[in-house]
Design a protein around this motif. Structure first.
Motif, PDB file in Angstrom:
ATOM      1  N   SER A 228      -1.415  14.288  23.319  1.00 31.33           N
ATOM      2  CA  SER A 228      -2.729  13.914  22.977  1.00 31.33           C
ATOM      3  C   SER A 228      -3.013  14.180  21.543  1.00 31.33           C
ATOM      4  CB  SER A 228      -3.897  14.561  23.854  1.00 31.33           C
ATOM      5  OG  SER A 228      -3.914  13.957  25.086  1.00 31.33           O
ATOM      6  N   SER A 229      -2.524  15.379  21.044  1.00 37.32           N
ATOM      7  CA  SER A 229      -2.773  15.516  19.589  1.00 37.32           C
ATOM      8  C   SER A 229      -1.836  15.175  18.516  1.00 37.32           C
ATOM      9  CB  SER A 229      -2.901  17.202  19.501  1.00 37.32           C
ATOM     10  OG  SER A 229      -1.549  17.854  19.945  1.00 37.32           O
ATOM     11  N   ASP A 230      -0.776  14.229  19.092  1.00 35.70           N
ATOM     12  CA  ASP A 230       0.223  13.701  18.127  1.00 35.70           C
ATOM     13  C   ASP A 230      -0.523  12.606  17.243  1.00 35.70           C
ATOM     14  OD1 ASP A 230       2.181  15.232  19.159  1.00 35.70           O
ATOM     15  OD2 ASP A 230       3.038  13.587  20.519  1.00 35.70           O
ATOM     16  N   LYS A 231       0.040  12.591  15.962  1.00 38.65           N
ATOM     17  CA  LYS A 231      -0.297  11.512  15.076  1.00 38.65           C
ATOM     18  C   LYS A 231       0.780  10.247  15.647  1.00 38.65           C
ATOM     19  CE  LYS A 231      -0.242   9.885  10.253  1.00 38.65           C
ATOM     20  NZ  LYS A 231       0.192  10.163   9.088  1.00 38.65           N
ATOM     21  N   VAL A 232      -0.283   9.241  15.940  1.00 38.00           N
ATOM     22  CA  VAL A 232       0.894   7.872  16.206  1.00 38.00           C
ATOM     23  C   VAL A 232       1.290   7.229  14.996  1.00 38.00           C
ATOM     24  CG1 VAL A 232       0.775   5.665  17.467  1.00 38.00           C
ATOM     25  CG2 VAL A 232      -0.766   7.599  18.309  1.00 38.00           C
ATOM     26  N   ASP A 233       0.535   6.995  13.989  1.00 35.01           N
ATOM     27  CA  ASP A 233       0.758   6.570  12.781  1.00 35.01           C
ATOM     28  C   ASP A 233      -0.407   6.248  12.029  1.00 35.01           C
ATOM     29  OD1 ASP A 233       2.418   5.028  10.762  1.00 35.01           O
ATOM     30  OD2 ASP A 233       3.111   3.642  12.102  1.00 35.01           O
ATOM     31  N   GLY A 234      -0.270   5.430  10.845  1.00 33.30           N
ATOM     32  CA  GLY A 234      -1.885   5.329  10.083  1.00 33.30           C
ATOM     33  C   GLY A 234      -1.989   3.943  10.292  1.00 33.30           C
ATOM     34  N   LEU A 235      -3.472   3.689   9.984  1.00 37.87           N
ATOM     35  CA  LEU A 235      -3.940   2.319  10.207  1.00 37.87           C
ATOM     36  C   LEU A 235      -3.151   1.355   9.582  1.00 37.87           C
ATOM     37  CD1 LEU A 235      -8.074   2.896   9.991  1.00 37.87           C
ATOM     38  CD2 LEU A 235      -6.685   1.922  12.029  1.00 37.87           C
ATOM     39  N   THR A 236      -2.755   0.300  10.118  1.00 41.36           N
ATOM     40  CA  THR A 236      -2.258  -0.974   9.344  1.00 41.36           C
ATOM     41  C   THR A 236      -3.290  -1.542   8.524  1.00 41.36           C
ATOM     42  OG1 THR A 236      -3.033  -2.536  11.071  1.00 41.36           O
ATOM     43  CG2 THR A 236      -0.944  -1.587  11.542  1.00 41.36           C
ATOM     44  N   LYS A 237      -2.940  -2.096   7.431  1.00 41.08           N
ATOM     45  CA  LYS A 237      -3.822  -2.892   6.670  1.00 41.08           C
ATOM     46  C   LYS A 237      -4.712  -3.892   7.298  1.00 41.08           C
ATOM     47  CE  LYS A 237      -3.676  -5.953   2.516  1.00 41.08           C
ATOM     48  NZ  LYS A 237      -2.755  -7.019   1.710  1.00 41.08           N
ATOM     49  N   GLU A 238      -4.489  -4.593   8.072  1.00 45.67           N
ATOM     50  CA  GLU A 238      -5.082  -5.418   9.004  1.00 45.67           C
ATOM     51  C   GLU A 238      -6.122  -4.868   9.715  1.00 45.67           C
ATOM     52  OE1 GLU A 238      -1.275  -7.135   7.839  1.00 45.67           O
ATOM     53  OE2 GLU A 238      -1.805  -5.518   9.068  1.00 45.67           O
ATOM     54  N   ALA A 239      -5.674  -3.844  10.381  1.00 47.69           N
ATOM     55  CA  ALA A 239      -6.652  -3.051  11.119  1.00 47.69           C
ATOM     56  C   ALA A 239      -7.655  -2.230  10.184  1.00 47.69           C
ATOM     57  CB  ALA A 239      -6.192  -1.989  12.293  1.00 47.69           C
ATOM     58  N   ALA A 240      -7.267  -1.850   9.325  1.00 45.45           N
ATOM     59  CA  ALA A 240      -8.103  -1.097   8.280  1.00 45.45           C
ATOM     60  C   ALA A 240      -9.227  -2.113   7.694  1.00 45.45           C
ATOM     61  CB  ALA A 240      -7.449  -0.593   7.128  1.00 45.45           C
ATOM     62  N   GLU A 241      -8.795  -3.295   7.398  1.00 43.80           N
ATOM     63  CA  GLU A 241      -9.662  -4.436   6.800  1.00 43.80           C
ATOM     64  C   GLU A 241     -10.661  -4.534   7.883  1.00 43.80           C
ATOM     65  OE1 GLU A 241      -7.268  -7.479   5.499  1.00 43.80           O
ATOM     66  OE2 GLU A 241      -6.745  -6.473   3.497  1.00 43.80           O
ATOM     67  N   PHE A 242     -10.209  -4.977   8.986  1.00 43.58           N
ATOM     68  CA  PHE A 242     -11.119  -5.078  10.317  1.00 43.58           C
ATOM     69  C   PHE A 242     -12.209  -4.159  10.507  1.00 43.58           C
ATOM     70  CE2 PHE A 242     -12.203  -5.229  14.893  1.00 43.58           C
ATOM     71  CZ  PHE A 242     -12.551  -6.677  15.088  1.00 43.58           C
ATOM     72  N   LEU A 243     -11.699  -2.946  10.417  1.00 48.49           N
ATOM     73  CA  LEU A 243     -12.649  -1.648  10.775  1.00 48.49           C
ATOM     74  C   LEU A 243     -13.651  -1.303   9.644  1.00 48.49           C
ATOM     75  CD1 LEU A 243     -10.456   0.257  13.045  1.00 48.49           C
ATOM     76  CD2 LEU A 243     -12.165  -1.004  13.987  1.00 48.49           C
ATOM     77  N   GLY A 244     -13.111  -1.562   8.306  1.00 49.84           N
ATOM     78  CA  GLY A 244     -13.708  -1.205   7.134  1.00 49.84           C
ATOM     79  C   GLY A 244     -13.154   0.253   6.808  1.00 49.84           C
ATOM     80  N   LEU A 245     -11.856   0.605   7.339  1.00 50.46           N
ATOM     81  CA  LEU A 245     -11.481   1.995   6.855  1.00 50.46           C
ATOM     82  C   LEU A 245     -10.322   1.806   5.987  1.00 50.46           C
ATOM     83  CD1 LEU A 245     -11.543   3.526  10.541  1.00 50.46           C
ATOM     84  CD2 LEU A 245     -13.157   3.921   8.550  1.00 50.46           C
ATOM     85  N   GLU A 246      -9.771   3.088   5.538  1.00 56.05           N
ATOM     86  CA  GLU A 246      -8.918   3.142   4.659  1.00 56.05           C
ATOM     87  C   GLU A 246      -7.285   2.939   5.219  1.00 56.05           C
ATOM     88  OE1 GLU A 246      -7.487   4.311   0.378  1.00 56.05           O
ATOM     89  OE2 GLU A 246      -9.481   3.508   1.453  1.00 56.05           O
ATOM     90  N   ALA A 247      -6.548   1.986   4.655  1.00 57.91           N
ATOM     91  CA  ALA A 247      -5.052   1.895   5.337  1.00 57.91           C
ATOM     92  C   ALA A 247      -4.385   3.081   5.281  1.00 57.91           C
ATOM     93  CB  ALA A 247      -4.328   0.771   4.657  1.00 57.91           C
TER      94      ALA A 247
END
Length: 536
Positions: A228-247
């Motif tokens: 549960s506390s593992d990092k899966v990966d970073g937000l993809t560019k597409e997901a970051a743009e969709f959510l308004g967050l940093e890739a």
């Protein structure tokens, strides 16, 4: 750039996503929250479905609102994670597109599949003895409910073969959202456990090939398992743009509500007990041992902390019963709607919510509701009996029974059921004498005191009890970032705000009603079946 550490956690519930922004300091401090709701589709055949894209769109709506209202730079958010409803079935293709609507944990249509899967041969409690014992040995539990994901999976395989042929991954709710964020297919251990295909024995912690073969599950559909506390990966560019967050923003595994609500409640040490009352409800105690009670439908489930379990019994409808009361019972006798503007709207509002007003209006009614008892099984039940046909009822109404007493009996019925689960859990594990009470229902001081009176335990409430799932997800991010050393540190960051002591003067009334409450299902089981045969 700010050096403060912010965490976004998404609490993905049955009726909506609540996104919470936490500031990580000496304790996790909720700074802003945003809610976006969506529907659940209840079908005549017992089905209960949701559109996964509704969840994803709700993430976008709430994330962008938080950034807009706080003015916070996306760069300040160091990590995101999830707390979500569990035991859903989200079947997606190789591009993580849903092949059909998700089947909710409430879905009860797979009656033929569970009969075929468990109903033949020598039986124990109606379950094939060989499969039961093998499942208990490997997983510590068994897929004995029509609502368990295995049977939903088999239902789609049988009834929708064209759609089933497109399946690449079997995911649950938060796993779908993680995939949308990272383009990675994973499943946290607590979620994997609820498939009842997970080998939870010491030193194992992987998918059981034997159980997959036994239940004819395609192992290629099951994703890699993470903590549960593992990092899966970073937000993809597409997901970051969709959510308004940093890739590249770190995405962590998180957990299911049954795992993380306890974490957010601060009930993380062995023997700690918490009671949750939201849409559904449960009683859970932290233990290091795998325990199971087949008769009562209780088991030790894998939680967010490695090497620990939550001995767990679930109530299908809890706060949902109170919503039913608000919508269909309260109405005009207590002026819930006629005087709404005077109660919750405008500068002269007295109450924050209609629920708060409703509970205040019944606080002076007699404990025990003058012998009126309500059964909170509005959509069936899971523990201590599994029956999708069970329903709610008011028992022992007289000419003097008014709406206030009926409403109080609903509150008491919800809490009687939790006492029943707590009573049965004591047969296997020692629960704590002080209980952390959390969920939206715990915002009511009246209900907190009633819970203390009915259970005979001290009841403790943390700050923001309605947001403890999001709090638990944020705590795991803090752990994954190395900002908290261990789970003991989590408990220190989640202090108790209020507590209630049982009133001995009302003990006898509640004990009398509780004794009758426990008999009502057995007395009416055949009647429920006769009236609600669509799931028989």
């Amino acid at each position: 750039m700010s050096h403060e550490i912010y965490i976004l956690s998404y609490d993905v519930g049955t009726t909506g996503v609540k996104t919470c922004l936490f500031l990580l300091g000496e304790r996790l401090e909720l700074t802003y929250a945003s809610l976006s709701e969506y529907p659940i589709h209840l079908l005549e055949n017992g089905g209960a479905e949701q559109d996964p894209n509704d969840w994803w769109n709700a993430l976008q709506t709430t994330t962008r609102e938080i950034l807009k209202e706080t003015g916070l730079s996306p760069e300040s958010i160091q990590g995101i994670s999830f707390c979500s409803q569990m035991q859903g079935l989200v079947l997606v293709d190789s591009g993580f597109n849903p092949v059909r609507r998700a089947m909710s944990y409430m879905d009860a249509r797979a009656t033929e599949e569970i009969k075929k899967g468990l109903g033949h041969g020598l039986k124990i409690e109606g379950i094939n003895a060989f499969k039961l014992l093998l499942s208990l040995w490997i997983t510590g539990a068994v897929a004995g409910s029509v609502k368990d994901p295995i049977w939903k999976y088999k239902w789609v395989e049988k009834n929708e073969p064209n759609l089933f042929s497109k399946v690449r991954w079997w995911l649950d709710v938060k796993e779908f959202l993680i995939a949308k964020c990272t383009n990675q297919a994973v499943m946290t251990r607590d979620t994997a456990f609820t498939t009842f295909l997970y080998d939870s024995r010491k030193g194992k912690g992987n998918w059981s090939r034997l159980l997959a073969k036994l239940f004819k599950i395609n192992l290629k559909h099951l994703p890699p398992i993470i903590n549960s506390s593992d990092k899966v990966d970073g937000l993809t560019k597409e997901a970051a743009e969709f959510l308004g967050l940093e890739a590249g923003t770190a995405v962590f595994g998180g957990g299911g509500d049954a795992s993380l609500i306890g974490v957010g409640a601060g009930a993380v040490l062995e023997g700690d007990t918490h009671i949750y009352a939201g849409t559904s409800g449960w009683v859970s105690t932290v233990t290091k041992q795998r325990k199971v009670d087949i008769d009562s439908r209780m088991a030790s489930i894998v939680g967010a902390r490695s090497g620990f379990y939550n001995y767990f019994g679930e109530q299908e409808t809890s706060g949902k019963c109170l919503q039913w009361v608000k919508d269909h019972l309260a109405l005009d006798e207590i002026d819930l709607y006629l005087e709404k503007k005077k109660i919750t709207d405008g500068p002269d509002a007295i109450y924050e919510s209609l629920f708060e007003y409703m509970f205040d209006s019944i606080k002076d009614t007699e404990p025990g509701s003058e012998g009126v008892i309500f059964t909170p099984w509005l959509h069936g039940n899971r523990c201590p009996f599994e029956d999708s046909n069970a329903r709610g009822m008011f028992f022992n109404i007289s000419l003097n029974t008014g709406k206030r007493l009926l409403i109080r009996s609903v509150v008491e019925g919800i809490l009687f059921h939790k006492k029943w689960i707590l009573e049965l859990s004591e047969k296997k594990v020692n629960s704590s004498q002080s209980i952390r009470f959390v969920g939206g229902v715990a915002r009511s001081s009246f209900i907190c005191q009633t819970l203390a009176d009915i259970t005979g335990r001290k009841v403790e409430r943390v700050f923001q009890p309605e947001n403890v799932g999001a709090m638990g997800a944020a705590a795991l991010v803090a752990l994954g970032l190395g900002k908290i050393k261990d789970f003991e540190g989590l408990k220190e960051m989640i202090p108790v705000k209020d507590e209630w002591i049982p009133n001995p003067d009302v003990k006898d009334k509640y004990e009398k009603n509780f004794k009758v409450f426990k008999k009502l299902y057995k007395s009416n089981r055949d009647n429920f079946s006769e009236l609600n045969k669509f799931t028989d």
